[in-house]
Enzyme design. Structure first.
Site, PDB file in Angstrom:
ATOM      1  N   HIS A   1    -123.216 -35.619 -25.164  1.00  0.00           N
ATOM      2  CA  HIS A   1    -123.475 -34.818 -23.961  1.00  0.00           C
ATOM      3  C   HIS A   1    -123.913 -35.770 -22.853  1.00  0.00           C
ATOM      4  O   HIS A   1    -125.050 -36.247 -22.861  1.00  0.00           O
ATOM      5  CB  HIS A   1    -124.570 -33.781 -24.224  1.00  0.00           C
ATOM      6  CG  HIS A   1    -124.221 -32.842 -25.337  1.00  0.00           C
ATOM      7  ND1 HIS A   1    -123.555 -31.664 -25.107  1.00  0.00           N
ATOM      8  CD2 HIS A   1    -124.399 -32.930 -26.678  1.00  0.00           C
ATOM      9  CE1 HIS A   1    -123.360 -31.052 -26.274  1.00  0.00           C
ATOM     10  NE2 HIS A   1    -123.846 -31.803 -27.237  1.00  0.00           N
TER      11      HIS A   1
ATOM     12  N   ASP B   1    -124.310 -36.725 -30.999  1.00  0.00           N
ATOM     13  CA  ASP B   1    -124.869 -35.526 -30.367  1.00  0.00           C
ATOM     14  C   ASP B   1    -126.024 -35.882 -29.438  1.00  0.00           C
ATOM     15  O   ASP B   1    -126.983 -35.112 -29.300  1.00  0.00           O
ATOM     16  CB  ASP B   1    -125.305 -34.484 -31.413  1.00  0.00           C
ATOM     17  CG  ASP B   1    -125.576 -33.122 -30.786  1.00  0.00           C
ATOM     18  OD1 ASP B   1    -125.068 -32.845 -29.681  1.00  0.00           O
ATOM     19  OD2 ASP B   1    -126.316 -32.336 -31.402  1.00  0.00           O
TER      20      ASP B   1
ATOM     21  N   HIS C   1    -119.116 -26.023 -33.170  1.00  0.00           N
ATOM     22  CA  HIS C   1    -120.565 -25.888 -33.347  1.00  0.00           C
ATOM     23  C   HIS C   1    -120.739 -24.817 -34.416  1.00  0.00           C
ATOM     24  O   HIS C   1    -120.615 -23.629 -34.127  1.00  0.00           O
ATOM     25  CB  HIS C   1    -121.269 -25.494 -32.044  1.00  0.00           C
ATOM     26  CG  HIS C   1    -122.766 -25.453 -32.211  1.00  0.00           C
ATOM     27  ND1 HIS C   1    -123.597 -26.398 -31.678  1.00  0.00           N
ATOM     28  CD2 HIS C   1    -123.560 -24.610 -32.923  1.00  0.00           C
ATOM     29  CE1 HIS C   1    -124.850 -26.144 -32.040  1.00  0.00           C
ATOM     30  NE2 HIS C   1    -124.853 -25.053 -32.790  1.00  0.00           N
TER      31      HIS C   1
ATOM     32  N   HIS D   1    -122.013 -32.253 -36.031  1.00  0.00           N
ATOM     33  CA  HIS D   1    -123.441 -32.444 -36.347  1.00  0.00           C
ATOM     34  C   HIS D   1    -123.897 -31.645 -37.570  1.00  0.00           C
ATOM     35  O   HIS D   1    -124.785 -30.792 -37.470  1.00  0.00           O
ATOM     36  CB  HIS D   1    -124.336 -32.134 -35.140  1.00  0.00           C
ATOM     37  CG  HIS D   1    -123.966 -30.938 -34.306  1.00  0.00           C
ATOM     38  ND1 HIS D   1    -123.737 -29.700 -34.846  1.00  0.00           N
ATOM     39  CD2 HIS D   1    -123.791 -30.796 -32.969  1.00  0.00           C
ATOM     40  CE1 HIS D   1    -123.443 -28.852 -33.881  1.00  0.00           C
ATOM     41  NE2 HIS D   1    -123.463 -29.489 -32.740  1.00  0.00           N
TER      42      HIS D   1
ATOM     43  N   HIS E   1    -119.212 -37.439 -30.309  1.00  0.00           N
ATOM     44  CA  HIS E   1    -119.933 -36.230 -29.848  1.00  0.00           C
ATOM     45  C   HIS E   1    -121.079 -36.659 -28.925  1.00  0.00           C
ATOM     46  O   HIS E   1    -122.144 -37.061 -29.398  1.00  0.00           O
ATOM     47  CB  HIS E   1    -120.483 -35.466 -31.057  1.00  0.00           C
ATOM     48  CG  HIS E   1    -121.066 -34.129 -30.711  1.00  0.00           C
ATOM     49  ND1 HIS E   1    -120.733 -32.975 -31.382  1.00  0.00           N
ATOM     50  CD2 HIS E   1    -121.966 -33.747 -29.771  1.00  0.00           C
ATOM     51  CE1 HIS E   1    -121.395 -31.953 -30.874  1.00  0.00           C
ATOM     52  NE2 HIS E   1    -122.170 -32.395 -29.888  1.00  0.00           N
TER      53      HIS E   1
ATOM     54  N   LYS F   1    -113.680 -27.349 -27.800  1.00  0.00           N
ATOM     55  CA  LYS F   1    -114.941 -27.121 -28.508  1.00  0.00           C
ATOM     56  C   LYS F   1    -115.230 -25.638 -28.595  1.00  0.00           C
ATOM     57  O   LYS F   1    -115.199 -24.927 -27.587  1.00  0.00           O
ATOM     58  CB  LYS F   1    -116.061 -27.828 -27.740  1.00  0.00           C
ATOM     59  CG  LYS F   1    -117.456 -27.650 -28.318  1.00  0.00           C
ATOM     60  CD  LYS F   1    -117.710 -28.588 -29.480  1.00  0.00           C
ATOM     61  CE  LYS F   1    -119.030 -28.265 -30.174  1.00  0.00           C
ATOM     62  NZ  LYS F   1    -120.162 -28.946 -29.576  1.00  0.00           N
TER      63      LYS F   1
HETATM   64  C1  NCD Z   1    -126.911 -29.754 -27.289  1.00  0.00           C
HETATM   65  C2  NCD Z   1    -127.160 -29.768 -25.780  1.00  0.00           C
HETATM   66  O1  NCD Z   1    -128.327 -29.892 -25.375  1.00  0.00           O
HETATM   67  O2  NCD Z   1    -126.208 -29.697 -25.023  1.00  0.00           O
HETATM   68  N1  NCD Z   1    -128.153 -29.540 -27.961  1.00  0.00           N
HETATM   69  C3  NCD Z   1    -128.445 -29.834 -29.246  1.00  0.00           C
HETATM   70  O3  NCD Z   1    -129.559 -29.514 -29.690  1.00  0.00           O
HETATM   71  N2  NCD Z   1    -127.612 -30.462 -30.017  1.00  0.00           N
HETATM   72  C4  NCD Z   1    -125.884 -28.739 -27.612  1.00  0.00           C
HETATM   73  C5  NCD Z   1    -125.371 -28.809 -29.020  1.00  0.00           C
HETATM   74  O4  NCD Z   1    -124.637 -29.723 -29.393  1.00  0.00           O
HETATM   75  O5  NCD Z   1    -125.738 -27.927 -29.805  1.00  0.00           O
HETATM   76 ZN    ZN Z   2    -123.806 -31.372 -29.198  1.00  0.00          ZN
END
Ligand code: NCD
Ligand code: ZN
Length: 345
Positions: free
Chosen positions: A15, A246, A135, A173, A13, A98
């Site tokens: 970003h 995450d 999520h 998460h 996971h 997702k």
């Molecule tokens: C994530 C993001 O910033 O893309 N933020 C987070 O707080 N985890 C999105 C997500 O996974 O909820």
């Molecule tokens: Zn995330």
């Protein structure tokens, strides 16, 4: 000197974002991980298999030379996603899709309002073997933010699992004891990722003695009882819990703001952060499976063949990371001492 040699882990996971940010985020994850699931919540989101392949290409181009790393792609489900798109995704090697309840988190506006409308898509995913990454937070404004995960599980996730007994689902998460119990009691098709911040921190670390925006993420950190349940789950040896950092970078000024963004940036030291948590629990012998076996097994991927080595050596997490555009990221545990460091991959 103590060393710890592990199967090269994967991060299920991440970003990475897009554009110039990739010069920071892709090498950061590729440093200690063999593969990572790239989250599709770009703006606009990665909705089609074609967009996913183009994004994969941009991720690959951001890799340092000679680093072996494979981005794994996921699609962003919207109310316009069709079964045909799922079939095409499967043909093109996309592993997962997702589910963002609309409004739940960063760039989730295009997500799903009516989950039942998506049942034909879940049916197609079950048939094609795509994983459903969730999520798991309710978006009803009436539901307290600390209760949104537990509420989502009962209201939305339980029915999805009942309706699609062969659909593999990852509850992403997880942040509560309720989620740990739900996953533990659930069928073998249900697993969960756990982040380093939910293992290392609880809501006191965000709110006591001053508000710490760099600890703000979604699902929001919960009270200590939940942190402890997550810690027990991570070191339990159950293959239902595995690594998904995450890592979610937002530039400093967007975190330190009157309305700060949710997301914690952990990619550059994610493995060290997990090692810290496992070491605190005297469970370093459980780290390898959590980081390098259980996720790959659940996804139906071969485990990585190569290894990474960590050494026991105190070091201080930098206070900031400079971005190519002049901006800054503040990493998780900035300024804190960690006790394990990646030595070789
Ligand atoms: C994530 C993001 O910033 O893309 N933020 C987070 O707080 N985890 C999105 C997500 O996974 O909820
Ligand atoms: Zn995330």
């Amino acid at each position: 000197m103590q060393t710890l040699t592990l199967t090269l882990p994967d991060d299920f996971h991440v970003h990475f974002r897009d554009g110039p940010m990739l010069a920071e985020t892709v090498p950061a994850t590729a440093r200690a991980f063999g593969r990572a699931i790239a989250m599709p919540n770009l703006s606009p989101p990665v909705r089609t298999p074609q967009e996913a392949l183009e994004y994969m290409d941009r991720l690959r181009k951001a890799l340092p030379p000679d680093v072996e790393f494979e981005p794994l792609m996921s699609l962003y489900l919207t109310e316009a996603t069709t079964s045909a798109r799922i079939q095409e995704a499967q043909r093109l090697g996309i592993l997962a899709a997702k589910l963002y309840p609309a409004g739940a988190t960063t760039n989730s506006e295009a997500g799903v309002g009516d989950l039942e409308a998506l049942y034909p898509v879940f049916e197609a995913m079950q048939a094609e073997g795509l994983l459903l990454l969730v999520h798991g937070e309710a978006t009803d404004p009436e539901v307290d933010i600390f209760d949104r995960e537990a509420f989502f599980i009962e209201r939305h996730l339980r029915p999805i699992i009942a309706a699609f007994p062969e659909l593999k689902i990852v509850l992403e998460h997880i942040s509560t004891e309720e989620a740990v119990e739900f996953v533990n009691d659930g069928p073998p098709t249900l697993a969960a990722t756990i982040t380093p911040q939910h293992l290392l921190l609880n809501r006191n670390d965000m709110l006591a003695g001053g508000i710490r925006p760099h600890h703000y993420c979604l699902p929001v950190l919960k009270r200590r009882r939940h942190q402890e349940a997550l810690r027990r789950a991570a070191i339990s040896g159950s293959s239902k819990f595995f690594l998904g950092s995450d890592s979610a970078p937002h530039e400093r000024q967007r975190k330190e703001a009157s309305c700060g963004c949710a997301g914690v940036y952990s990619a550059p030291f994610a493995l060290e952060l997990y090692a810290e948590a496992f070491d605190q629990l005297d469970a370093l012998d459980r780290l390898e499976a959590f980081a390098g076996h259980f996720g790959a097994d659940f996804y139906g991927l071969a485990r990585n063949k190569s290894k990474v080595t960590l050494v026991r050596e105190p070091w201080t997490v930098p206070l900031k990371i400079d971005l190519p555009n002049g901006g800054q990221l503040v990493p998780l545990m900035a300024g804190h001492t960690l006790h394990w460091k990646l030595a070789a991959r």
